[in-house]
Design a protein around this motif. Structure first.
Motif, PDB file in Angstrom:
ATOM      1  N   SER A 336     -10.647  36.946  24.400  1.00 16.34           N
ATOM      2  CA  SER A 336      -9.760  37.917  25.044  1.00 16.34           C
ATOM      3  C   SER A 336      -9.371  37.465  26.445  1.00 16.34           C
ATOM      4  CB  SER A 336     -10.446  39.282  25.100  1.00 16.34           C
ATOM      5  OG  SER A 336      -9.727  40.177  25.914  1.00 16.34           O
ATOM      6  N   GLU A 337     -10.360  37.049  27.231  1.00 16.96           N
ATOM      7  CA  GLU A 337     -10.097  36.578  28.589  1.00 16.96           C
ATOM      8  C   GLU A 337      -9.234  35.321  28.577  1.00 16.96           C
ATOM      9  OE1 GLU A 337     -10.891  37.749  31.778  1.00 16.96           O
ATOM     10  OE2 GLU A 337     -11.145  39.568  30.576  1.00 16.96           O
ATOM     11  N   ALA A 338      -9.468  34.454  27.597  1.00 14.78           N
ATOM     12  CA  ALA A 338      -8.671  33.231  27.504  1.00 14.78           C
ATOM     13  C   ALA A 338      -7.204  33.549  27.255  1.00 14.78           C
ATOM     14  CB  ALA A 338      -9.207  32.337  26.387  1.00 14.78           C
ATOM     15  N   VAL A 339      -6.928  34.522  26.397  1.00 15.50           N
ATOM     16  CA  VAL A 339      -5.542  34.908  26.112  1.00 15.50           C
ATOM     17  C   VAL A 339      -4.895  35.494  27.363  1.00 15.50           C
ATOM     18  CG1 VAL A 339      -4.070  36.473  24.786  1.00 15.50           C
ATOM     19  CG2 VAL A 339      -5.930  35.241  23.639  1.00 15.50           C
ATOM     20  N   LYS A 340      -5.589  36.399  28.024  1.00 12.52           N
ATOM     21  CA  LYS A 340      -5.041  37.010  29.243  1.00 12.52           C
ATOM     22  C   LYS A 340      -4.818  35.954  30.322  1.00 12.52           C
ATOM     23  CE  LYS A 340      -6.060  40.535  32.727  1.00 12.52           C
ATOM     24  NZ  LYS A 340      -7.029  41.578  33.155  1.00 12.52           N
ATOM     25  N   ASN A 341      -5.802  35.078  30.517  1.00 12.36           N
ATOM     26  CA  ASN A 341      -5.663  34.038  31.537  1.00 12.36           C
ATOM     27  C   ASN A 341      -4.562  33.045  31.193  1.00 12.36           C
ATOM     28  OD1 ASN A 341      -7.688  35.107  33.153  1.00 12.36           O
ATOM     29  ND2 ASN A 341      -9.302  33.919  32.162  1.00 12.36           N
ATOM     30  N   ALA A 342      -4.355  32.811  29.898  1.00 12.05           N
ATOM     31  CA  ALA A 342      -3.281  31.903  29.484  1.00 12.05           C
ATOM     32  C   ALA A 342      -1.916  32.492  29.834  1.00 12.05           C
ATOM     33  CB  ALA A 342      -3.380  31.620  27.984  1.00 12.05           C
ATOM     34  N   VAL A 343      -1.774  33.806  29.661  1.00  7.74           N
ATOM     35  CA  VAL A 343      -0.515  34.467  30.050  1.00  7.74           C
ATOM     36  C   VAL A 343      -0.309  34.343  31.561  1.00  7.74           C
ATOM     37  CG1 VAL A 343       0.680  36.687  30.212  1.00  7.74           C
ATOM     38  CG2 VAL A 343      -0.498  36.060  28.099  1.00  7.74           C
ATOM     39  N   ASP A 370       4.476  29.570  21.857  1.00  9.33           N
ATOM     40  CA  ASP A 370       3.975  28.188  21.831  1.00  9.33           C
ATOM     41  C   ASP A 370       3.359  27.805  23.172  1.00  9.33           C
ATOM     42  OD1 ASP A 370       4.796  27.851  19.213  1.00  9.33           O
ATOM     43  OD2 ASP A 370       6.668  26.831  19.735  1.00  9.33           O
ATOM     44  N   SER A 371       4.009  28.214  24.260  1.00  8.57           N
ATOM     45  CA  SER A 371       3.517  27.844  25.593  1.00  8.57           C
ATOM     46  C   SER A 371       2.160  28.482  25.874  1.00  8.57           C
ATOM     47  CB  SER A 371       4.526  28.289  26.662  1.00  8.57           C
ATOM     48  OG  SER A 371       5.732  27.573  26.516  1.00  8.57           O
ATOM     49  N   VAL A 372       2.004  29.764  25.549  1.00 11.85           N
ATOM     50  CA  VAL A 372       0.731  30.445  25.782  1.00 11.85           C
ATOM     51  C   VAL A 372      -0.354  29.834  24.900  1.00 11.85           C
ATOM     52  CG1 VAL A 372      -0.489  32.652  25.617  1.00 11.85           C
ATOM     53  CG2 VAL A 372       1.856  32.602  26.495  1.00 11.85           C
ATOM     54  N   ALA A 373      -0.014  29.562  23.632  1.00 12.28           N
ATOM     55  CA  ALA A 373      -1.000  28.956  22.724  1.00 12.28           C
ATOM     56  C   ALA A 373      -1.441  27.578  23.214  1.00 12.28           C
ATOM     57  CB  ALA A 373      -0.423  28.870  21.316  1.00 12.28           C
ATOM     58  N   SER A 374      -0.501  26.806  23.768  1.00 17.12           N
ATOM     59  CA  SER A 374      -0.844  25.460  24.239  1.00 17.12           C
ATOM     60  C   SER A 374      -1.803  25.514  25.411  1.00 17.12           C
ATOM     61  CB  SER A 374       0.427  24.701  24.632  1.00 17.12           C
ATOM     62  OG  SER A 374       1.004  25.234  25.835  1.00 17.12           O
ATOM     63  N   ILE A 375      -1.701  26.532  26.257  1.00 19.18           N
ATOM     64  CA  ILE A 375      -2.624  26.684  27.384  1.00 19.18           C
ATOM     65  C   ILE A 375      -4.021  26.991  26.878  1.00 19.18           C
ATOM     66  CG2 ILE A 375      -3.165  28.058  29.436  1.00 19.18           C
ATOM     67  CD1 ILE A 375      -0.117  28.408  29.808  1.00 19.18           C
ATOM     68  N   ILE A 376      -4.115  27.868  25.870  1.00 25.52           N
ATOM     69  CA  ILE A 376      -5.434  28.201  25.299  1.00 25.52           C
ATOM     70  C   ILE A 376      -6.085  26.942  24.710  1.00 25.52           C
ATOM     71  CG2 ILE A 376      -6.621  29.533  23.494  1.00 25.52           C
ATOM     72  CD1 ILE A 376      -4.405  31.657  23.852  1.00 25.52           C
ATOM     73  N   GLN A 377      -5.299  26.121  24.049  1.00 23.69           N
ATOM     74  CA  GLN A 377      -5.846  24.899  23.446  1.00 23.69           C
ATOM     75  C   GLN A 377      -6.412  23.958  24.497  1.00 23.69           C
ATOM     76  OE1 GLN A 377      -2.318  23.678  21.303  1.00 23.69           O
ATOM     77  NE2 GLN A 377      -3.206  24.296  19.328  1.00 23.69           N
ATOM     78  N   ARG A 378      -5.853  23.987  25.712  1.00 22.67           N
ATOM     79  CA  ARG A 378      -6.303  23.075  26.769  1.00 22.67           C
ATOM     80  C   ARG A 378      -7.496  23.605  27.548  1.00 22.67           C
ATOM     81  NH1 ARG A 378      -0.653  22.824  28.003  1.00 22.67           N
ATOM     82  NH2 ARG A 378      -1.014  23.944  29.972  1.00 22.67           N
TER      83      ARG A 378
END
Length: 379
Positions: A336-343, A370-378
């Motif tokens: 959850s935090e990763a998704v929020k922080n990625a945004v 795609d951009s938000v998902a790519s941040i989570i992957q990194r």
């Protein structure tokens, strides 16, 4: 709380209408990325209910579907509403029916200022507010009547926690068209939502909650709210500040910085949270959660915007942030935090042209996801 690597969640999807389908696709993409990164898995069960289904079949939301939803861990919803369907049909038949059936008595609406998002706030001024809106009572119970002369109605309202039975008899003289809408507040309803607000305040390390009220004009309804809220906050060791809802809206527009957790009856919560959305950058950044002791549902606050559906212009960030609330509710706190922080990182670090069109950029709906998902992957 750490994640459970063996956990699989069955999530019900209600894409709904208009841009609902567009934004839910991106929220799903981000959830799947987070699941892969944090070692859990998701099974999706999509439900077709919305305007197209209603127009094609005449069916809104059957009870069998609600029973099937009960097998899910959570529901993730897009948006409901279509100009081809009379106002209220889908909203009452899907949104309110789901909230009442699963007794989702908390409507949680966080409002946060985001980096590089234009707002009407003064430079350097920020908001970090959560509206805790009672979600099953007040004027939204669906007890409304319209007549040309008199109303003779039987009330038989069933909720998972209680039933309300009785009769209403009204007549206007001289004869004219009139309407009556009943608002309801129960001791149980006010106590449980106040306890939730107190628990949330503690998690946020806050010592006070604000109650939006209007007992000076609506004495019985909001007087009960004030009485019960005072009792519960005293038990919970949290301070309670009473603010008339009109004064609260004025103060939020002037200086929102002193507010944290705002507890609201149903109607006031709907209005105050939309005001806060306007102060923090728009509905495209406004998530919400409908939470109960059983199945909970997560959805962006915005509507279905059918005029831009399928064009790539929809902003999926509210749906993605709603998915973050869902992951937190499922105890996948790190995800959850990763998704929020990625945004937050996406809005902070990506150039303006790669932001959603709603925020002045040029990115399509899928490009934002795609951009938000790519941040989570990194991460």
């Amino acid at each position: 709380m750490t994640h459970d690597a063996k956990m699989t969640y069955r999530i019900g999807l209600l894409p709904g209408d208009g841009i609902g389908k567009d934004v839910i696709t991106e929220a799903r993409k981000v959830v799947e990325t987070a699941a892969s990164s944090f070692g859990f898995s998701v099974e999706w069960r999509e439900f077709p209910y919305g305007a197209e289904h209603y127009l094609n079949t005449g069916e809104i939301l059957p009870d069998e579907a609600l029973e099937e939803m009960q097998q899910c861990c959570a529901l993730l919803q897009g948006a409901i509403g279509d100009p081809r369907v009379p106002p209220g049909v889908l909203e009452r038949g899907i949104l309110l029916k789901t909230r009442f059936y699963f007794d989702q008595y908390v409507n949680l609406r966080p409002a946060l200022t985001y980096p590089n998002v234009p707002t009407p706030l003064k430079r350097g001024e920020g908001i970090d507010i959560v509206v805790v809106r009672e979600n099953t009572e007040d004027l939204y119970v669906g007890l409304g009547f319209l007549s040309n002369e008199e109303i003779e109605a039987t009330v038989d309202m069933k909720r998972p926690s209680y039933t309300l039975k009785g009769a209403l008899s009204l007549k206007v003289d001289p004869s004219m068209k009139f309407a009556a809408q009943l608002a309801l507040a129960t001791e149980m309803g006010v106590r449980r939502i106040t306890r939730y607000a107190c628990n949330l305040a503690r998690r946020r390390k806050a010592s006070e909650i604000v109650l939006a009220t209007k007992s000076n004009a609506v004495k019985e309804l909001y007087g009960l709210w004030e009485e019960i809220a005072k009792e519960e906050t005293s038990k919970e060791g949290i301070s309670l500040k009473l603010v008339n809802v009109d004064a609260l809206c004025y103060q939020l527009a002037r200086d929102p910085s002193g507010y944290g957790v705002i507890l609201c009856p149903n109607l006031f919560g709907d209005i105050v949270s939309d005001l806060l959305a306007g102060l923090t950058g728009g509905l495209g950044l406004s998530p919400s959660a409908n939470i109960g002791d059983g199945l909970s549902m997560f959805e962006p606050v915005h509507g279905s915007a059918p005029d831009i559906a399928g064009t790539g212009r929809a902003n999926p960030l509210a749906a993605i942030l709603s998915a973050s609330l869902m992951l937190e509710h499922l105890t996948q706190v790190e995800a959850s935090e990763a998704v929020k922080n990625a945004v937050l990182e996406y809005l902070r670090a990506f150039p303006r042209q790669r932001h959603p069109m709603e925020l002045g950029g040029e990115a399509t709906t899928s490009e934002v996801g795609d951009s938000v998902a790519s941040i989570i992957q990194r991460m």
